[in-house]
Design a protein around this motif. Structure first.
Motif, PDB file in Angstrom:
ATOM      1  N   GLU A   1       6.696   9.215  -4.708  1.00 45.40           N
ATOM      2  CA  GLU A   1       6.384   9.744  -6.042  1.00 45.40           C
ATOM      3  C   GLU A   1       7.488   9.421  -7.033  1.00 45.40           C
ATOM      4  OE1 GLU A   1       3.810  11.376  -7.688  1.00 45.40           O
ATOM      5  OE2 GLU A   1       2.704  10.673  -5.957  1.00 45.40           O
ATOM      6  N   TYR A   2       8.731   9.523  -6.616  1.00 46.09           N
ATOM      7  CA  TYR A   2       9.858   9.200  -7.491  1.00 46.09           C
ATOM      8  C   TYR A   2       9.749   7.750  -7.957  1.00 46.09           C
ATOM      9  CZ  TYR A   2      14.526   8.671  -9.393  1.00 46.09           C
ATOM     10  OH  TYR A   2      15.580   8.427 -10.254  1.00 46.09           O
ATOM     11  N   GLY A   3       9.442   6.859  -7.027  1.00 37.45           N
ATOM     12  CA  GLY A   3       9.291   5.449  -7.384  1.00 37.45           C
ATOM     13  C   GLY A   3       8.216   5.241  -8.426  1.00 37.45           C
ATOM     14  N   LYS A   4       7.083   5.926  -8.264  1.00 36.35           N
ATOM     15  CA  LYS A   4       5.991   5.802  -9.238  1.00 36.35           C
ATOM     16  C   LYS A   4       6.412   6.326 -10.603  1.00 36.35           C
ATOM     17  CE  LYS A   4       2.255   6.347  -5.855  1.00 36.35           C
ATOM     18  NZ  LYS A   4       1.202   7.270  -5.385  1.00 36.35           N
ATOM     19  N   LEU A   5       7.045   7.499 -10.623  1.00 34.36           N
ATOM     20  CA  LEU A   5       7.489   8.080 -11.888  1.00 34.36           C
ATOM     21  C   LEU A   5       8.560   7.221 -12.555  1.00 34.36           C
ATOM     22  CD1 LEU A   5       7.707  11.856 -10.851  1.00 34.36           C
ATOM     23  CD2 LEU A   5       6.007  10.807 -12.366  1.00 34.36           C
ATOM     24  N   PHE A   6       9.476   6.673 -11.763  1.00 36.41           N
ATOM     25  CA  PHE A   6      10.526   5.812 -12.296  1.00 36.41           C
ATOM     26  C   PHE A   6       9.925   4.557 -12.927  1.00 36.41           C
ATOM     27  CE2 PHE A   6      13.576   2.332 -11.846  1.00 36.41           C
ATOM     28  CZ  PHE A   6      14.682   2.855 -12.496  1.00 36.41           C
ATOM     29  N   ASP A   7       8.985   3.933 -12.216  1.00 35.15           N
ATOM     30  CA  ASP A   7       8.327   2.742 -12.747  1.00 35.15           C
ATOM     31  C   ASP A   7       7.586   3.054 -14.040  1.00 35.15           C
ATOM     32  OD1 ASP A   7       9.299   1.227 -10.679  1.00 35.15           O
ATOM     33  OD2 ASP A   7       7.400   1.143  -9.575  1.00 35.15           O
ATOM     34  N   PHE A   8       6.855   4.151 -14.064  1.00 36.73           N
ATOM     35  CA  PHE A   8       6.100   4.534 -15.260  1.00 36.73           C
ATOM     36  C   PHE A   8       7.040   4.771 -16.433  1.00 36.73           C
ATOM     37  CE2 PHE A   8       4.037   7.616 -18.057  1.00 36.73           C
ATOM     38  CZ  PHE A   8       2.858   6.937 -18.338  1.00 36.73           C
ATOM     39  N   ALA A   9       8.151   5.459 -16.193  1.00 38.93           N
ATOM     40  CA  ALA A   9       9.109   5.757 -17.259  1.00 38.93           C
ATOM     41  C   ALA A   9       9.767   4.491 -17.805  1.00 38.93           C
ATOM     42  CB  ALA A   9      10.180   6.719 -16.745  1.00 38.93           C
ATOM     43  N   ASN A  10       9.853   3.458 -16.981  1.00 42.88           N
ATOM     44  CA  ASN A  10      10.488   2.208 -17.405  1.00 42.88           C
ATOM     45  C   ASN A  10       9.481   1.129 -17.788  1.00 42.88           C
ATOM     46  OD1 ASN A  10      13.373   2.760 -17.123  1.00 42.88           O
ATOM     47  ND2 ASN A  10      12.812   3.168 -15.005  1.00 42.88           N
ATOM     48  N   GLY A  11       8.222   1.522 -18.015  1.00 45.56           N
ATOM     49  CA  GLY A  11       7.214   0.575 -18.475  1.00 45.56           C
ATOM     50  C   GLY A  11       6.777  -0.430 -17.431  1.00 45.56           C
ATOM     51  N   MET A  12       6.864  -0.055 -16.170  1.00 42.93           N
ATOM     52  CA  MET A  12       6.449  -0.951 -15.096  1.00 42.93           C
ATOM     53  C   MET A  12       5.240  -0.348 -14.397  1.00 42.93           C
ATOM     54  SD  MET A  12      10.299  -1.870 -13.762  1.00 42.93           S
ATOM     55  CE  MET A  12       9.832  -1.895 -12.085  1.00 42.93           C
ATOM     56  N   GLU A  13       4.405  -1.216 -13.859  1.00 46.95           N
ATOM     57  CA  GLU A  13       3.210  -0.747 -13.175  1.00 46.95           C
ATOM     58  C   GLU A  13       2.965  -1.613 -11.953  1.00 46.95           C
ATOM     59  OE1 GLU A  13      -0.861   1.150 -14.943  1.00 46.95           O
ATOM     60  OE2 GLU A  13      -0.141  -0.685 -15.836  1.00 46.95           O
ATOM     61  N   GLN A  14       2.361  -1.040 -10.942  1.00 51.47           N
ATOM     62  CA  GLN A  14       2.039  -1.741  -9.704  1.00 51.47           C
ATOM     63  C   GLN A  14       0.563  -2.089  -9.704  1.00 51.47           C
ATOM     64  OE1 GLN A  14       4.252  -2.376  -7.130  1.00 51.47           O
ATOM     65  NE2 GLN A  14       2.775  -3.288  -5.777  1.00 51.47           N
ATOM     66  N   ALA A  15       0.253  -3.341  -9.460  1.00 54.50           N
ATOM     67  CA  ALA A  15      -1.139  -3.779  -9.346  1.00 54.50           C
ATOM     68  C   ALA A  15      -1.396  -4.153  -7.896  1.00 54.50           C
ATOM     69  CB  ALA A  15      -1.403  -4.973 -10.246  1.00 54.50           C
ATOM     70  N   GLN A  16      -2.521  -3.695  -7.371  1.00 62.40           N
ATOM     71  CA  GLN A  16      -2.911  -4.057  -6.015  1.00 62.40           C
ATOM     72  C   GLN A  16      -4.048  -5.066  -6.110  1.00 62.40           C
ATOM     73  OE1 GLN A  16      -3.987  -0.297  -4.262  1.00 62.40           O
ATOM     74  NE2 GLN A  16      -1.945   0.000  -3.435  1.00 62.40           N
ATOM     75  N   VAL A  17      -3.844  -6.199  -5.502  1.00 66.11           N
ATOM     76  CA  VAL A  17      -4.868  -7.236  -5.464  1.00 66.11           C
ATOM     77  C   VAL A  17      -5.287  -7.413  -4.012  1.00 66.11           C
ATOM     78  CG1 VAL A  17      -5.432  -9.623  -6.003  1.00 66.11           C
ATOM     79  CG2 VAL A  17      -3.853  -8.376  -7.467  1.00 66.11           C
ATOM     80  N   THR A  18      -6.531  -7.062  -3.733  1.00 68.33           N
ATOM     81  CA  THR A  18      -7.060  -7.206  -2.379  1.00 68.33           C
ATOM     82  C   THR A  18      -7.845  -8.509  -2.320  1.00 68.33           C
ATOM     83  OG1 THR A  18      -7.249  -4.806  -2.223  1.00 68.33           O
ATOM     84  CG2 THR A  18      -8.444  -6.099  -0.593  1.00 68.33           C
ATOM     85  N   THR A  19      -7.480  -9.354  -1.383  1.00 69.38           N
ATOM     86  CA  THR A  19      -8.147 -10.642  -1.201  1.00 69.38           C
ATOM     87  C   THR A  19      -8.507 -10.815   0.272  1.00 69.38           C
ATOM     88  OG1 THR A  19      -5.994 -11.716  -0.927  1.00 69.38           O
ATOM     89  CG2 THR A  19      -6.965 -11.774  -3.130  1.00 69.38           C
ATOM     90  N   ALA A  20      -9.402 -11.757   0.543  1.00 65.95           N
ATOM     91  CA  ALA A  20      -9.810 -12.013   1.924  1.00 65.95           C
ATOM     92  C   ALA A  20      -8.743 -12.796   2.690  1.00 65.95           C
ATOM     93  CB  ALA A  20     -11.131 -12.767   1.956  1.00 65.95           C
ATOM     94  N   VAL A  21      -7.981 -13.597   1.962  1.00 66.08           N
ATOM     95  CA  VAL A  21      -6.884 -14.382   2.548  1.00 66.08           C
ATOM     96  C   VAL A  21      -5.632 -14.148   1.697  1.00 66.08           C
ATOM     97  CG1 VAL A  21      -8.370 -16.150   3.559  1.00 66.08           C
ATOM     98  CG2 VAL A  21      -7.539 -16.436   1.240  1.00 66.08           C
ATOM     99  N   PRO A  22      -4.443 -14.369   2.252  1.00 66.72           N
ATOM    100  CA  PRO A  22      -3.226 -14.164   1.455  1.00 66.72           C
ATOM    101  C   PRO A  22      -3.189 -15.056   0.216  1.00 66.72           C
ATOM    102  CG  PRO A  22      -2.681 -14.404   3.778  1.00 66.72           C
ATOM    103  CD  PRO A  22      -4.143 -14.727   3.634  1.00 66.72           C
ATOM    104  N   MET A  23      -2.671 -14.503  -0.886  1.00 69.03           N
ATOM    105  CA  MET A  23      -2.587 -15.266  -2.130  1.00 69.03           C
ATOM    106  C   MET A  23      -1.426 -16.253  -2.049  1.00 69.03           C
ATOM    107  SD  MET A  23      -3.366 -12.616  -5.280  1.00 69.03           S
ATOM    108  CE  MET A  23      -1.687 -12.111  -5.411  1.00 69.03           C
ATOM    109  N   ASP A  24      -1.622 -17.438  -2.621  1.00 68.53           N
ATOM    110  CA  ASP A  24      -0.518 -18.383  -2.735  1.00 68.53           C
ATOM    111  C   ASP A  24       0.141 -18.190  -4.102  1.00 68.53           C
ATOM    112  OD1 ASP A  24      -2.506 -19.410  -4.330  1.00 68.53           O
ATOM    113  OD2 ASP A  24      -2.373 -21.455  -3.580  1.00 68.53           O
ATOM    114  N   ALA A  25       1.231 -18.892  -4.351  1.00 70.79           N
ATOM    115  CA  ALA A  25       2.011 -18.711  -5.574  1.00 70.79           C
ATOM    116  C   ALA A  25       1.202 -19.060  -6.828  1.00 70.79           C
ATOM    117  CB  ALA A  25       3.276 -19.551  -5.515  1.00 70.79           C
TER     118      ALA A  25
END
Length: 177
Positions: free
Chosen positions: A95-119
């Motif tokens: 929870e601290y990590g989430k609150l810290f990220d939110f306070a600093n304008g950062m967000e986590q996106a989860q991308v679910t794919t069938a195979v690993p993403m390349d660069a």
């Protein structure tokens, strides 16, 4: 993770204290290492969750394991000792990590794919996300072969499902009606 409501309150209080002392980044680093250690080590997780182990033993062990932690983090251990709430330590760290990220304008996106993403694909996804969000976004790739193809993008409480499995489910519902 149990007691997310209590964990959220502890995390907010620790973030407020860390911000007041100007050490929120160091405490965030501590919280990341705590969450990683507890999540990655079954013995440590079991030790913290075990109600038969005395809280003084838990406190001493955590102070030993995380000896180089910030004073605010060690203060959290003392607070959890006083309230006998060590079992929610991992939840507090997350929870601290989430609150810290939110306070600093950062967000986590989860991308679910069938195979690993390349660069190259990750760059394209980041470019699309930049159009949707004004925050700095980091990507977590989750591989789930059950979606067959396409992707599922989740940012905060928004979700965009462009998976083949979802399209097949929609087609099935349309044909059955």
């Amino acid at each position: 993770m149990a007691s997310t409501r209590a964990a959220s309150r502890y995390a907010k209080a620790i973030l407020d204290l860390a911000n007041a002392k100007g050490v929120s980044t160091e405490v965030n680093s501590d919280m990341n290492s705590i969450a990683t250690a507890i999540n990655g080590n079954l013995e440590l997780s079991t030790f913290i969750q075990n109600p038969t182990i005395k809280v003084t033993v838990k406190q001493n062990a955590l102070l030993e394991v995380f000896a180089d932690s910030n004073a605010v983090t060690k203060g959290l251990f003392q607070l959890l000792f006083e309230n006998k709430r060590f079992e929610i330590l991992e939840s507090i760290a997350v929870e601290y990590g989430k609150l810290f990220d939110f306070a600093n304008g950062m967000e986590q996106a989860q991308v679910t794919t069938a195979v690993p993403m390349d660069a190259a694909l990750e760059e394209k996804v980041l470019a699309k996300i930049a159009l949707l969000s004004d925050k700095k976004v980091s990507i977590q790739n989750i591989v789930d072969p059950a979606i067959i193809g396409g992707f599922i993008l989740r940012i905060g409480d928004k979700q965009y499902n462009a998976s083949v499995a979802n399209r097949l489910q929609v087609l099935k519902r349309e044909l059955s009606n």
